[in-house]
Design a protein around this motif. Sequence first.
Motif, PDB file in Angstrom:
ATOM      1  N   UNK A 252      50.663  31.001  44.819  1.00 44.86           N
ATOM      2  CA  UNK A 252      51.139  32.371  44.830  1.00 44.86           C
ATOM      3  C   UNK A 252      50.261  33.248  43.945  1.00 44.86           C
ATOM      4  N   UNK A 253      50.810  34.356  43.541  1.00 46.28           N
ATOM      5  CA  UNK A 253      50.066  35.361  42.781  1.00 46.28           C
ATOM      6  C   UNK A 253      49.342  34.804  41.565  1.00 46.28           C
ATOM      7  N   UNK A 254      48.250  35.447  41.250  1.00 42.99           N
ATOM      8  CA  UNK A 254      47.624  35.212  39.961  1.00 42.99           C
ATOM      9  C   UNK A 254      47.761  36.479  39.138  1.00 42.99           C
TER      10      UNK A 254
ATOM     11  N   UNK B 223      36.048  41.806  35.895  1.00 46.14           N
ATOM     12  CA  UNK B 223      35.090  42.335  36.879  1.00 46.14           C
ATOM     13  C   UNK B 223      34.267  41.291  37.621  1.00 46.14           C
ATOM     14  N   UNK B 224      34.290  40.017  37.172  1.00 45.18           N
ATOM     15  CA  UNK B 224      33.406  39.035  37.789  1.00 45.18           C
ATOM     16  C   UNK B 224      33.703  38.874  39.284  1.00 45.18           C
ATOM     17  N   UNK B 225      34.983  38.958  39.667  1.00 46.08           N
ATOM     18  CA  UNK B 225      35.384  38.834  41.078  1.00 46.08           C
ATOM     19  C   UNK B 225      36.828  39.324  41.165  1.00 46.08           C
ATOM     20  N   UNK B 226      36.997  40.661  41.203  1.00 47.84           N
ATOM     21  CA  UNK B 226      38.334  41.237  41.006  1.00 47.84           C
ATOM     22  C   UNK B 226      39.396  40.774  42.002  1.00 47.84           C
TER      23      UNK B 226
ATOM     24  N   UNK C 290      42.300  34.328  39.823  1.00 41.71           N
ATOM     25  CA  UNK C 290      42.115  34.030  38.403  1.00 41.71           C
ATOM     26  C   UNK C 290      41.470  35.192  37.631  1.00 41.71           C
ATOM     27  N   UNK C 291      41.440  36.374  38.235  1.00 39.72           N
ATOM     28  CA  UNK C 291      40.976  37.571  37.519  1.00 39.72           C
ATOM     29  C   UNK C 291      42.103  38.134  36.665  1.00 39.72           C
ATOM     30  N   UNK C 292      41.738  38.774  35.556  1.00 39.51           N
ATOM     31  CA  UNK C 292      42.763  39.339  34.673  1.00 39.51           C
ATOM     32  C   UNK C 292      43.317  40.629  35.257  1.00 39.51           C
TER      33      UNK C 292
ATOM     34  N   UNK D  93      44.118  43.072  41.942  1.00 40.44           N
ATOM     35  CA  UNK D  93      43.052  42.519  42.791  1.00 40.44           C
ATOM     36  C   UNK D  93      41.921  43.522  43.020  1.00 40.44           C
ATOM     37  N   UNK D  94      41.760  44.443  42.077  1.00 43.77           N
ATOM     38  CA  UNK D  94      40.727  45.475  42.191  1.00 43.77           C
ATOM     39  C   UNK D  94      40.287  45.844  40.775  1.00 43.77           C
TER      40      UNK D  94
END
Lengths: 458, 458
Positions: free
Chosen positions: A231-233, A257-260, A264-266, A331-332
């Motif tokens: 599910x969500x990260x 910013x590495x892969x929005x 596993x992005x913040x 996610x952005x």
Amino acid sequence: MASTSTEHSKEVAKAAKAAFEQSQLIPSSERISALQAVHAQLKAQKAEILLANEEDLKAARTEVAAGRMSDSLLKRLDLTQGDKWESMLQGILDVASLPDPTGTVTYARELDDDLELYRVACPIGVLLVIFEARPEVVVNIATLAIKSGNAAILKGGKESHRTTGLLSKAISAGLAQTALSETYIQTVQTRDEVSSLLELDQYIDLVIPRGSNSLVKSIQNSTRIPVMGHADGLCSVYLDESADAEKAVRVVIDSKTNYPSACNSAETLIVHESLLTTVWPVVARALLDAKVQLLCDEVTLNALKGLSPPLENLDSRVRPATPSSYTTEHLSLTISVTSIPSLQAAIQFINSHSSHHTDAIVTESDESASIFCRGVDSAGTFVNASTRFADGFRYGFGTEVGISTGRIHARGPVGLEGLVIYKYMMKSKDKKGHIVSEFGTGKKQYKHNPIIAETVPF
Amino acid sequence: MASTSTEHSKEVAKAAKAAFEQSQLIPSSERISALQAVHAQLKAQKAEILLANEEDLKAARTEVAAGRMSDSLLKRLDLTQGDKWESMLQGILDVASLPDPTGTVTYARELDDDLELYRVACPIGVLLVIFEARPEVVVNIATLAIKSGNAAILKGGKESHRTTGLLSKAISAGLAQTALSETYIQTVQTRDEVSSLLELDQYIDLVIPRGSNSLVKSIQNSTRIPVMGHADGLCSVYLDESADAEKAVRVVIDSKTNYPSACNSAETLIVHESLLTTVWPVVARALLDAKVQLLCDEVTLNALKGLSPPLENLDSRVRPATPSSYTTEHLSLTISVTSIPSLQAAIQFINSHSSHHTDAIVTESDESASIFCRGVDSAGTFVNASTRFADGFRYGFGTEVGISTGRIHARGPVGLEGLVIYKYMMKSKDKKGHIVSEFGTGKKQYKHNPIIAETVPF
């Protein structure tokens, strides 16, 4: 219609279970041969498959033009983008060469003279994997299932059905050249079929939905079969009282910013209030320079006003957060920011807002690091490292089934180990066999002597 | 009423989650102190608890007299039977002295210089345990939960509510003397509360129903929360072509008669047809001597007719089986018998009829043993040993949470290990911290060097 799909689903599920059971007596080396055969078939049928993919893309372009499909979905359908095809094929060989996740003994005891017990890793059974859009997932999942000894039924997005249909045909053609059954890997195409399959807990052992949170929840709501949800990260970075500014900038920027669009992005930045005029403005400038929009609580927002030199276009790039900002997976290039008065408060904030995926602390204090790692109830708790490290390949598993936000069986990045369970094998070598009624008070006692063994010796 | 129980359930679940989260920063030694405090409280409140138990028994006797309750249920309620009270108390100390199932590192890698990853065993979170009748289960489960670091909400049978109410009070009184929260272990009393709790997947992490197959299924049908089910035990013994008669008799008699109402007792006997005039009559006589009723297929039944000396009262003690005989958990001195033409047929019969719990083969052939152990898709596959060995204590776990017929997380007898999962802790000791964007083609490569560690060093 419904009853036809019910009948068909039952046939598919029964065939999958039969294929699985039959495979239990086939040596695992045959599974490697099967992967090689599947690889060869895909390679041979490349032209045909890419033609079907072009058909899917053509239909999708019409949908995009009509505003019924997003551009990003269209891109995900395209098997010819970059090195997607080659890396899909290479993935089969990579997984084939990983260690066999089955057959390993994880517990062994001599219960009595000549009575031995072995716990041995084995496949789970029949997997039902439901995913969206990207057609190469059919091949990825089939590869993982074959390697781990599980039969699988796959359902992809309807937008890619021409492509996945042919990929699936190539996989079956590969299997047909081996001792494994052709029905070891099957695909279904409709939602009706999936609904029927979710009823068949006598044949299907695990459902793996790969997609949105709502997909996962709706499946959990409609089946008795266990679900391994991805599910969500909703990951966060916490800047502790003792945070070093350079580490803070590096970890926050990489996490965001590495892969929005990755899980596993913040999505949230938590700032200790002692940093409001020191580390926070430095991190904020770096985020703004990286084109990240900030959704700030009042305290962190005020801290950015009246900085010298002033932040450019503060009003357009920094906005007030709302309570829902902290439970949103952006996610952005957007991050929600809040300030807290203590490490304890940060831990509580994370435990009540995060999706228990991965959370990081930036700190120079070993004590804070230790408290954070234990107090934060997430699959990954990181110190001075980007949340983006939460990944099966980075962890060293060689492959990734997905990232589980569940808390049983497998948690966090899941490798092949997540697709196996174990069984217990016991053998008496006594000339009269072994019975329980000879043990107990005043009778024989269990010995439980450890046995050193990597595989079952019988 | 419903909304009151909804509110109350939410409070209970929230308090449980808070107690769990708070406990993550408490050293595990405190959990051992808590078990000792619970033990002392129960010991001190023995008279009061047994008085409440007598009240429950009195009410139950009225039900039995009115024909609304069975005698065996009445017996299960009684805490004063035999050494039940003492062994319940001893169980707390036994579990307290077992190794800590949490904190152990099961995977550790150096991903890069100064970047270390540890996978460490940790509790699952909040358990909801639903069980029937036997009041001592409250104490057993509370003990297992505390030892493994999980908070728990318990729901017992309504017939024992006075007893379980006081047991639960004593447990809370014990917890109140420690750093753990009083709400670490809670009980609820009504079905309405359980229904509401099953909705609260944000607070409850695992449901463990202990009871009938229908209880397990109805819970699986009504919740998104993962369920660790302990369903039917439909175990079988297969007499292979090469079976030794003495081993056959010993294993079959022990599997059937040692404790017929246990889930690891045999319900089905499968006889290779080459044994119909040799081993089968010997086993049948032994079963009949042990007062076991036989439900036979035509072939095994005919084989018993015209034996010399003849079987006494053949008609009353041996009856024809029906198809449903082979999917019935008799839990009594009854066994279903069928004959099959081959080992392969036996494996197929078991896989399609058994509950995948435990199945045994009696054989003198190493090859048959090996094929049976791999081909039979059950949690336990035994050679020349009674199915009754399928048990956490006998396996050497020191305790038993239950026997899982599920196929993920834990399978077969479940010890404390079944109540834990893991999390990943990562620490960068680099002076600039670690970020993902520094790795990749032409950049840094992951090292994945194994680290030898039993616990996390930070």
